[in-house]
Design a protein around this motif. Structure first.
Motif, mmCIF file in Angstrom:
data_model
loop_
_atom_site.group_PDB
_atom_site.id
_atom_site.type_symbol
_atom_site.label_atom_id
_atom_site.label_comp_id
_atom_site.label_asym_id
_atom_site.label_seq_id
_atom_site.Cartn_x
_atom_site.Cartn_y
_atom_site.Cartn_z
ATOM 1 N N SER A 51 -4.099 -7.394 -10.887
ATOM 2 C CA SER A 51 -2.669 -7.197 -10.583
ATOM 3 C C SER A 51 -2.218 -5.787 -10.948
ATOM 4 N N LYS A 52 -2.859 -5.193 -11.944
ATOM 5 C CA LYS A 52 -2.511 -3.827 -12.344
ATOM 6 C C LYS A 52 -2.843 -2.845 -11.222
ATOM 7 N N LEU A 53 -4.023 -3.012 -10.601
ATOM 8 C CA LEU A 53 -4.410 -2.126 -9.505
ATOM 9 C C LEU A 53 -3.563 -2.364 -8.265
ATOM 10 N N ILE A 54 -3.239 -3.631 -7.998
ATOM 11 C CA ILE A 54 -2.395 -3.943 -6.834
ATOM 12 C C ILE A 54 -1.038 -3.260 -6.985
ATOM 13 N N LYS A 55 -0.503 -3.272 -8.210
ATOM 14 C CA LYS A 55 0.777 -2.620 -8.467
ATOM 15 C C LYS A 55 0.642 -1.102 -8.328
ATOM 16 N N GLU A 56 -0.520 -0.561 -8.755
ATOM 17 C CA GLU A 56 -0.745 0.891 -8.685
ATOM 18 C C GLU A 56 -0.852 1.372 -7.238
ATOM 19 N N TYR A 57 -1.625 0.636 -6.414
ATOM 20 C CA TYR A 57 -1.820 1.028 -5.012
ATOM 21 C C TYR A 57 -0.694 0.542 -4.094
ATOM 22 N N GLY A 58 0.049 -0.462 -4.515
ATOM 23 C CA GLY A 58 1.133 -0.983 -3.692
ATOM 24 C C GLY A 58 0.687 -1.956 -2.628
ATOM 25 N N LYS A 59 -0.594 -2.321 -2.608
ATOM 26 C CA LYS A 59 -1.110 -3.292 -1.639
ATOM 27 C C LYS A 59 -2.386 -3.912 -2.196
ATOM 28 N N GLU A 60 -2.746 -5.047 -1.622
ATOM 29 C CA GLU A 60 -3.910 -5.790 -2.126
ATOM 30 C C GLU A 60 -5.212 -5.252 -1.552
ATOM 31 N N GLU A 61 -5.181 -4.799 -0.303
ATOM 32 C CA GLU A 61 -6.394 -4.309 0.365
ATOM 33 C C GLU A 61 -6.331 -2.795 0.485
ATOM 34 N N ILE A 62 -7.336 -2.104 -0.056
ATOM 35 C CA ILE A 62 -7.354 -0.637 -0.020
ATOM 36 C C ILE A 62 -8.559 -0.165 0.793
ATOM 37 N N THR A 63 -8.452 1.051 1.353
ATOM 38 C CA THR A 63 -9.549 1.666 2.110
ATOM 39 C C THR A 63 -10.212 2.721 1.242
ATOM 40 N N ILE A 64 -11.531 2.699 1.201
ATOM 41 C CA ILE A 64 -12.297 3.623 0.353
ATOM 42 C C ILE A 64 -12.968 4.653 1.267
ATOM 43 N N LEU A 65 -12.484 5.898 1.207
ATOM 44 C CA LEU A 65 -13.061 6.971 2.012
ATOM 45 C C LEU A 65 -14.060 7.803 1.219
ATOM 46 N N ASN A 66 -13.920 7.796 -0.095
ATOM 47 C CA ASN A 66 -14.773 8.606 -0.962
ATOM 48 C C ASN A 66 -15.490 7.693 -1.952
ATOM 49 N N PRO A 67 -16.829 7.752 -2.036
ATOM 50 C CA PRO A 67 -17.554 6.892 -2.990
ATOM 51 C C PRO A 67 -17.098 7.061 -4.435
ATOM 52 N N ASN A 74 -16.402 32.322 11.292
ATOM 53 C CA ASN A 74 -17.237 32.946 10.257
ATOM 54 C C ASN A 74 -16.983 32.328 8.885
ATOM 55 N N ALA A 75 -16.813 31.002 8.863
ATOM 56 C CA ALA A 75 -16.520 30.288 7.620
ATOM 57 C C ALA A 75 -17.767 29.522 7.179
ATOM 58 N N SER A 76 -18.215 29.780 5.967
ATOM 59 C CA SER A 76 -19.379 29.088 5.423
ATOM 60 C C SER A 76 -18.903 28.018 4.439
ATOM 61 N N VAL A 77 -19.327 26.771 4.663
ATOM 62 C CA VAL A 77 -18.795 25.650 3.878
ATOM 63 C C VAL A 77 -19.926 24.786 3.336
ATOM 64 N N ILE A 78 -19.559 23.915 2.394
ATOM 65 C CA ILE A 78 -20.461 22.878 1.882
ATOM 66 C C ILE A 78 -19.954 21.536 2.409
ATOM 67 N N LEU A 79 -20.822 20.803 3.109
ATOM 68 C CA LEU A 79 -20.486 19.462 3.594
ATOM 69 C C LEU A 79 -21.210 18.438 2.733
ATOM 70 N N THR A 80 -20.482 17.462 2.204
ATOM 71 C CA THR A 80 -21.111 16.436 1.377
ATOM 72 C C THR A 80 -21.746 15.359 2.254
ATOM 73 N N ALA A 81 -22.444 14.442 1.617
ATOM 74 C CA ALA A 81 -23.118 13.369 2.348
ATOM 75 C C ALA A 81 -22.102 12.523 3.111
ATOM 76 N N PRO A 82 -22.366 12.224 4.391
ATOM 77 C CA PRO A 82 -21.406 11.441 5.177
ATOM 78 C C PRO A 82 -21.353 9.978 4.746
ATOM 79 N N THR A 83 -20.149 9.396 4.754
ATOM 80 C CA THR A 83 -19.972 7.979 4.429
ATOM 81 C C THR A 83 -19.060 7.348 5.475
ATOM 82 N N VAL A 84 -18.983 6.030 5.462
ATOM 83 C CA VAL A 84 -18.102 5.306 6.385
ATOM 84 C C VAL A 84 -16.955 4.689 5.578
ATOM 85 N N PRO A 85 -15.834 4.341 6.226
ATOM 86 C CA PRO A 85 -14.692 3.783 5.474
ATOM 87 C C PRO A 85 -14.900 2.314 5.113
ATOM 88 N N TYR A 86 -14.946 2.017 3.829
ATOM 89 C CA TYR A 86 -15.055 0.635 3.351
ATOM 90 C C TYR A 86 -13.672 0.145 2.919
#
Length: 668
Positions: free
Chosen positions: A440-456, A421-433
């Motif tokens: 170099s600043k972002l690489i240091k922040e994430y700790g790796k060169e290749e990142i996975t994007i789950l949320n647009p 009996n749970a009513s929810v909001i589902l957002t638009a579906p996406t695929v993992p990019y």
């Protein structure tokens, strides 16, 4: 003596009870008079019947060589559940009636949609050539979104029944399920179902099976599960062809958890396949995954309802209740063993790889705790769903859930509503990019060169990225050759690359394409079915990632960015996708008392716009004539009111809009 109203009611009850006792005594005397003295008492009959049933249902009476574990696999709607109903009737597990339809499909969503979502187990007792066999049957789903259920079910089996429709022939999921069983080195028994249909062609289908799967057509069993024709031959083949499980009773207990459910009163109920040893009530067992110790409260088999037994032996399939109250304690793929006899854990299951991600949020943030408990319990029953905490400025705290497909997502949402009996909001579906970072600043922040994007919303800017990667899949399409032209055009419009095309008989062919996952995940299957009048079938498997020119597209409502509608698209399709989403939103969002501007934008550039006109009162209705300035004054006053309302008015987006906006209309 006067009786007060408080004492009148007990007196009436006593009189009624006396009358009932006299009537029951008279009926017993009459029954005894007609039946004669030789008839045993009803209590004695009940005891004899109970003891006889315990002897029949006692799984410890069956040696390993008299046990067969098998699954039913097939494409959607080829008759798996109907065949399971007939097998249950023949073996006496259920009473034969006209109401036996989808007996093993216990979920409300399964009965509403007419599909199997959860694999279900049933233990059957079959008499053949003077011996009684214990057959453990597992009915599996047929849709590609639930293939993880099939792969887990096969781990507890030594053979499968491969069902093929005599009218439709081999279809995409038939091929996929065959290779799942083939890779697991299981004995495969081909069964051609629905031979009672007017246009059934069992000989043509048998030739297809021989050509595609290299199984001699003489081995095919021709049946009609609906009418029960030749179904008894299926059980005979199961006993003769499928080998008994490789199990050793003398070794310490090793039990594989291949499924689990949550009961509000008894806690976690684990479905187990015993590979070695035995387990009974009172045993102290340990989980190889959590290292926690539990006392077994109950073990049993499914007939198809739960039936408690004293003991389960190696080679058998059943259920176990051990007082596990937390949903995380019974992990699918875990191994149970006795506390004082540790063993090497069994090989578990490969974790499911989600293909579609969507945000899930409670409609009211006060329901967050209840929704969290519901999601935890449901993910125990459906272990292929991945859960990550997420939050949104507009919708508050929630989760980013990963699913195996769009149907899987819709069924999960429907089960949440129906079972919890749970009513929810589902957002638009996406695929993992994926994105290969150059900063170099972002690489240091994430700790790796290749990142996975789950949320647009977390899509990095182009200036900080060397290249973007999108997931690709190998898609298999089986279709009659009448629709080949339309299907090729559809695949080309989805940026697909053709890899192979083979005729499996005179009129049906199998095509293989390389698809970007984003192009097929939302509505490709619906478009394919529409173009082929329902005859084509589709299946896909993961292939990896490829370089792509991707951009993020935002949706604005009255100048406010709606993060939940943001999507990642290929640059070539940005305009057409933005236009389609804006048009679909225009049809989905109800009219307000003020004008709503819907805009699709890439960065600061608006590429598509639609306008929802305001609901307005006819202020000129009372002006039958007169000077034009009077009318202009009324219209100007109304426009000022609408402008003020637009500044403070909020646009509510319906729940179904998040999925509907991505479905395309121009493929029909």
């Amino acid at each position: 003596m006067l009786v007060g109203p408080g004492r009148l009611w007990p007196l009436c009850v006593c009189r009624l009870l006396r009358v009932q006792c006299r009537r029951l005594r008279w009926e017993q005397q009459q029954r005894h008079h007609h039946s004669g003295p030789k008839e045993p008492s009803s209590g004695r009959r009940r005891e004899e019947g109970a003891s006889g049933r315990e002897d029949i249902y006692d799984p410890t009476k069956f040696p390993v060589e008299n046990i067969r574990n098998f699954s039913i696999i097939a494409h959607v709607d080829h008759g798996k559940s109907t065949l399971a109903d007939r097998l249950l009737e023949i073996t006496g597990a259920i009473v034969k009636t006209d109401r036996n339809k989808q007996v093993l499909d216990k979920l409300q969503v399964e009965r509403e949609r007419g599909i199997t979502v959860k694999a279900q187990t049933a233990s059957l007792f079959y008499h053949h050539e003077g011996k009684t066999y214990l057959l453990n049957l597992i009915d599996t789903p047929g849709h590609v979104d639930f293939s993880y259920e099939v792969s887990r079910s096969l781990s507890a089996c030594q053979g499968v029944l491969l069902i093929v429709d005599a009218n439709e022939g081999i279809q995409a999921q038939t091929v996929a399920n065959f290779f799942l069983a083939f890779e697991s080195q299981l004995k495969i028994i081909p069964v051609i179902n629905k031979i009672d249909l007017k246009h059934a062609e069992p000989d043509r289908v048998a030739n297809q099976i021989e050509k595609v799967f290299d199984i001699p057509k003489e081995e095919c069993i021709l049946i009609s599960a609906k009418l029960g024709t030749n179904v008894d031959k299926v059980l005979e083949k199961v006993v003769k062809k499928i080998p008994p499980p490789c199990a050793n009773l003398s070794d310490p207990l090793r039990a594989l958890v291949f499924d689990s459910t949550y009961d509000h009163y008894r806690g976690v109920i684990a479905s187990i396949a015993l590979f070695d040893g035995c387990v009974q009530k009172g045993d102290r067992i340990m989980s190889s995954y959590t290292k926690k110790v539990y006392e077994v409260n109950e073990v049993g088999i499914l007939r198809p309802d739960q039936y408690p037994v004293e003991k389960l032996h190696a080679g058998q399939v059943g259920y176990l209740v051990a007082g596990m109250k937390e949903v995380k304690e019974a992990q699918v793929g875990d191994t149970f063993h006795l506390q004082k006899q540790p063993v090497e854990p069994l090989t578990g299951f490969k974790p499911a790889k989600p293909m579609v991600f969507a945000g899930m949020y409670p409609i009211d943030q006060s329901e967050y705790t209840n929704l969290r408990k519901a999601v935890e319990k449901l993910t125990l029953n459906d272990s292929s769903v991945t859960v990550h905490r997420d939050s949104s400025p507009a919708l508050g705290a929630g989760w980013r859930l990963g699913f195996l497909g769009l149907l899987h997502m819709e069924v999960f949402n429907q089960r949440l509503e129906q079972e919890y009996n749970a009513s929810v909001i589902l957002t638009a579906p996406t695929v993992p990019y994926k994105a290969v970072l150059s900063s170099s600043k972002l690489i240091k922040e994430y700790g790796k060169e290749e990142i996975t994007i789950l949320n647009p919303c977390h899509f990095p800017d182009r200036l900080q990225v060397r290249e973007y990667l999108e997931p690709v899949v190998t898609g298999t399409i089986l279709t009659p050759d009448d629709y080949i032209g339309k299907i090729i055009s559809l695949c080309q419009s989805r940026r697909a690359v053709q890899k192979n095309m083979v005729y499996i008989d005179d009129h049906r062919l199998m095509m293989q394409y390389l698809f970007p996952l984003n192009e097929i995940v939302v509505d490709f299957y619906d478009s394919l079915k529409s173009l082929s009048s329902g005859y084509a079938s589709f299946d896909y498997e993961e292939l990896g990632y490829q370089v792509a020119d991707l951009i993020k597209m935002d949706i604005y409502l009255n100048g406010k960015c709606v993060e939940e509608l943001a999507t990642i698209v290929h640059r070539e399709k940005a305009y057409s996708t933005g236009k389609a989403i804006a048009e679909r939103l225009k049809d989905t969002i109800p009219q307000q008392l003020f004008e709503i501007a819907i805009q699709a934008a890439i960065g600061n550039k608006v590429i598509a716009r639609e306008t929802i006109k305001a609901v307005r009162k006819n202020v000129l209705a009372k002006c039958y004539g007169g000077d034009i300035t009077r009318k202009m004054k009324l219209l100007k006053r109304q426009a000022e009111g609408k402008r003020r309302m637009r500044k403070i008015g909020n646009v509510e987006i319906p729940k179904d809009a998040f999925i509907n906006v991505l479905k395309r209309q121009n493929d029909k």
